[in-house]
Scaffold this active site. Sequence first.
Site, PDB file in Angstrom:
ATOM      1  N   GLY A  14       0.839  -1.212   0.000  1.00 40.87           N
ATOM      2  CA  GLY A  14       0.000   0.000   0.000  1.00 40.87           C
ATOM      3  C   GLY A  14       0.865   1.250   0.000  1.00 40.87           C
ATOM      4  N   ARG A  18      -2.425   8.164   3.501  1.00 42.28           N
ATOM      5  CA  ARG A  18      -2.975   8.883   4.656  1.00 42.28           C
ATOM      6  C   ARG A  18      -1.911   9.227   5.699  1.00 42.28           C
ATOM      7  NH1 ARG A  18      -7.773   4.614   5.514  1.00 42.28           N
ATOM      8  NH2 ARG A  18      -6.318   3.383   4.293  1.00 42.28           N
ATOM      9  N   GLU A 158     -16.980  -3.813   3.659  1.00 44.17           N
ATOM     10  CA  GLU A 158     -16.112  -2.651   3.844  1.00 44.17           C
ATOM     11  C   GLU A 158     -16.950  -1.446   4.239  1.00 44.17           C
ATOM     12  OE1 GLU A 158     -13.234  -4.322   4.324  1.00 44.17           O
ATOM     13  OE2 GLU A 158     -12.376  -2.435   3.604  1.00 44.17           O
ATOM     14  N   TYR A 373      36.391  15.136  13.365  1.00 48.45           N
ATOM     15  CA  TYR A 373      35.979  15.428  11.987  1.00 48.45           C
ATOM     16  C   TYR A 373      36.726  16.654  11.500  1.00 48.45           C
ATOM     17  CZ  TYR A 373      32.671  16.204   8.126  1.00 48.45           C
ATOM     18  OH  TYR A 373      32.083  16.366   6.898  1.00 48.45           O
ATOM     19  N   ARG A 426      49.140  25.124  25.291  1.00 44.47           N
ATOM     20  CA  ARG A 426      48.192  26.237  25.310  1.00 44.47           C
ATOM     21  C   ARG A 426      48.775  27.392  24.525  1.00 44.47           C
ATOM     22  NH1 ARG A 426      48.402  25.723  31.635  1.00 44.47           N
ATOM     23  NH2 ARG A 426      47.340  23.735  31.805  1.00 44.47           N
TER      24      ARG A 426
HETATM   25  C1  UD1 Z   1      -8.330  -3.359   5.508  1.00 36.99           C
HETATM   26  C2  UD1 Z   1      -9.511  -4.308   5.317  1.00 36.99           C
HETATM   27  C3  UD1 Z   1     -10.589  -3.985   6.360  1.00 36.99           C
HETATM   28  C4  UD1 Z   1     -10.003  -4.112   7.748  1.00 36.99           C
HETATM   29  C5  UD1 Z   1      -8.762  -3.246   7.900  1.00 36.99           C
HETATM   30  C6  UD1 Z   1      -8.055  -3.582   9.176  1.00 36.99           C
HETATM   31  C7  UD1 Z   1      -9.705  -4.984   2.955  1.00 36.99           C
HETATM   32  C8  UD1 Z   1     -10.352  -4.688   1.649  1.00 36.99           C
HETATM   33  N1  UD1 Z   1     -10.032  -4.178   3.966  1.00 36.99           N
HETATM   34  O1  UD1 Z   1      -8.795  -2.017   5.246  1.00 36.99           O
HETATM   35  O2  UD1 Z   1     -11.683  -4.891   6.211  1.00 36.99           O
HETATM   36  O3  UD1 Z   1     -10.984  -3.769   8.706  1.00 36.99           O
HETATM   37  O4  UD1 Z   1      -7.823  -3.498   6.832  1.00 36.99           O
HETATM   38  O5  UD1 Z   1      -6.955  -2.726   9.409  1.00 36.99           O
HETATM   39  O6  UD1 Z   1      -8.952  -5.935   3.048  1.00 36.99           O
HETATM   40  N2  UD1 Z   1      -2.260  -3.461   0.370  1.00 36.99           N
HETATM   41  C9  UD1 Z   1      -1.492  -3.905  -0.665  1.00 36.99           C
HETATM   42  N3  UD1 Z   1      -1.915  -3.727  -1.942  1.00 36.99           N
HETATM   43  C10 UD1 Z   1      -3.089  -3.141  -2.245  1.00 36.99           C
HETATM   44  C11 UD1 Z   1      -3.897  -2.671  -1.171  1.00 36.99           C
HETATM   45  C12 UD1 Z   1      -3.456  -2.845   0.129  1.00 36.99           C
HETATM   46  O7  UD1 Z   1      -0.413  -4.463  -0.432  1.00 36.99           O
HETATM   47  O8  UD1 Z   1      -3.415  -3.051  -3.459  1.00 36.99           O
HETATM   48  C13 UD1 Z   1      -1.783  -3.681   1.756  1.00 36.99           C
HETATM   49  C14 UD1 Z   1      -1.442  -2.394   2.492  1.00 36.99           C
HETATM   50  O9  UD1 Z   1      -0.051  -2.122   2.386  1.00 36.99           O
HETATM   51  C15 UD1 Z   1      -1.797  -2.714   3.934  1.00 36.99           C
HETATM   52  C16 UD1 Z   1      -2.907  -3.749   3.798  1.00 36.99           C
HETATM   53  O10 UD1 Z   1      -2.836  -4.272   2.481  1.00 36.99           O
HETATM   54  O11 UD1 Z   1      -0.727  -3.327   4.636  1.00 36.99           O
HETATM   55  C17 UD1 Z   1      -4.282  -3.163   4.074  1.00 36.99           C
HETATM   56  O12 UD1 Z   1      -4.564  -2.128   3.156  1.00 36.99           O
HETATM   57  P1  UD1 Z   1      -5.291  -0.794   3.621  1.00 36.99           P
HETATM   58  O13 UD1 Z   1      -5.448   0.068   2.433  1.00 36.99           O
HETATM   59  O14 UD1 Z   1      -4.590  -0.237   4.797  1.00 36.99           O
HETATM   60  O15 UD1 Z   1      -6.724  -1.389   4.024  1.00 36.99           O
HETATM   61  P2  UD1 Z   1      -7.773  -0.760   5.018  1.00 36.99           P
HETATM   62  O16 UD1 Z   1      -8.566   0.281   4.311  1.00 36.99           O
HETATM   63  O17 UD1 Z   1      -7.135  -0.391   6.285  1.00 36.99           O
HETATM   64 CA    CA Z   2      -4.983  -0.361   7.053  1.00 36.62          CA
END
Ligand code: UD1
Ligand code: CA
Length: 453
Positions: A14, A18, A158, A373, A426
């Site tokens: 991700g 935010r 969601e 340094y 000195r």
């Molecule tokens: C997600 C869950 C939600 C849960 C919450 C808990 C989903 C769709 N939603 O929402 O149900 O309550 O976590 O914290 O699963 N990531 C990727 N690739 C992507 C999208 C995300 O690797 O394309 C990874 C992000 O780096 C992160 C994790 O997946 O580590 C969760 O993604 P994030 O966007 O934070 O999901 P939330 O909206 O928090």
């Molecule tokens: Ca998250």
Amino acid sequence: MTARTSLTVVLAAGEGTRMKSALPKVLHPVAGQPLLAHVLEAAPHGAGTALAVVVGPDHAAVEAEVRRLRPDAKTFVQQERLGTAHAVLAARRAIADGADDLLIAFGDTPLISAETFARMRAPLADGAALAVLGFRAADPTGYGRLLLDGEHLVAIREHADASPAERKVTLCNAGVMAFDGRKALQILDRIGNSNSKGEFYLVDAVSIVRDMGLEAVVIETSEDEVRGINTKAQLAEAEAVMQARLRKAALDAGVTLIAPETVFLAADTKFGRDVTIEPFVVIGPGVSIGDGTVIHSFSHIVQSSIGKKAQLGPYARLRPGNTLADNTKIGNFVEMKATTLEAGVKVNHLSYVGDAHVGAASNIGAGTITCNYDGFAKHKTTIGAGAFIGTNSSLVAPVKIGAGAYIGSGSVITKDVPDNAMAVERSPQTIREGGATRYRELKTGGMTKKSVE
Ligand code: UD1
Ligand code: CA
């Protein structure tokens, strides 16, 4: 437990928009370690376990961190961020190896414990196709809601897609899931993207499992364990939870914390017996503190090893790379970096000691500076055992002060001093009668100090 094999896939691709930061989200630290490090530490280790981390296409720094933390892990790049299910499938090759249990965790959920991973696996051994980690959220906004029909988990909705009634549900998806490893690909390949964000949501696995006539179950845990970090405010909340855990663990292990809520520790801080930490101390990563050592207030310590019965501070600062042997004493306003102090060395006041090795029982006087340094490179200062460095001395590195040597106060030492020698260096003091009056005249006449001299 049984000898079931496991694959843990950690999602870390991700963008973390935010967080409003240039640093990839999972590299933000909690208790001195990246978020991701905490998750990798809790994930199953050892024989019969495999680990895969899914990273973003522009996240070489995340890959490097994975290699450092868990060299046994495979990394997979999710080229486009099309959702959590899409991210899991980036690790398709690892999943296809067919471990008994497939665990999915998020890299932004740093408070998760190894016990919880173990609890998630138990229902799989009993025939469930999917176990979802749930928690009761004080404020469920933003989380996926777990929808139950009696005892049975039927779907996860969601937040963005939830109806007003569903938004009232406080049982939330923590993000950790455990799949029957042999059925996982079949389930994951059926996940589509018809939702408000047009993403492939891992949470849809639940309704698919139900449609296939298989069992999905909820394993509950506390909110504190599964706080997902999306914002800096949540990062600070997770830090608070982690610090509370670390302080409790230190107290349970016999460390004296006079005002625990004012002391900050790192996840890897190591304590001997009868260590005392006074109020307002910050300990960063890579610190070990030996038996009977006292850390006085307002000290800041990172990547340093401190021996037994040492005294530090108040107001001491240890930057990376110090080794302090037993019975050493570091006083107020002393800064040290990449320095070894052998047993019994005292640096009691107002000094900078960097890139130095100080032999046993030497005394470094107030205001001593190792001038390490020269504007281009760092140089080393070596001080032999039993040396005496007079106050306000500058040791211009590279320089060696012999064992038992005596440096007169106020010296600027640029040449090596042999064992047991005395060096006093000195500038001659110049006195000009009436010079101060002349100086003031010139200054009020608009001259600068430099032009006076
Ligand atoms: C997600 C869950 C939600 C849960 C919450 C808990 C989903 C769709 N939603 O929402 O149900 O309550 O976590 O914290 O699963 N990531 C990727 N690739 C992507 C999208 C995300 O690797 O394309 C990874 C992000 O780096 C992160 C994790 O997946 O580590 C969760 O993604 P994030 O966007 O934070 O999901 P939330 O909206 O928090
Ligand atoms: Ca998250």
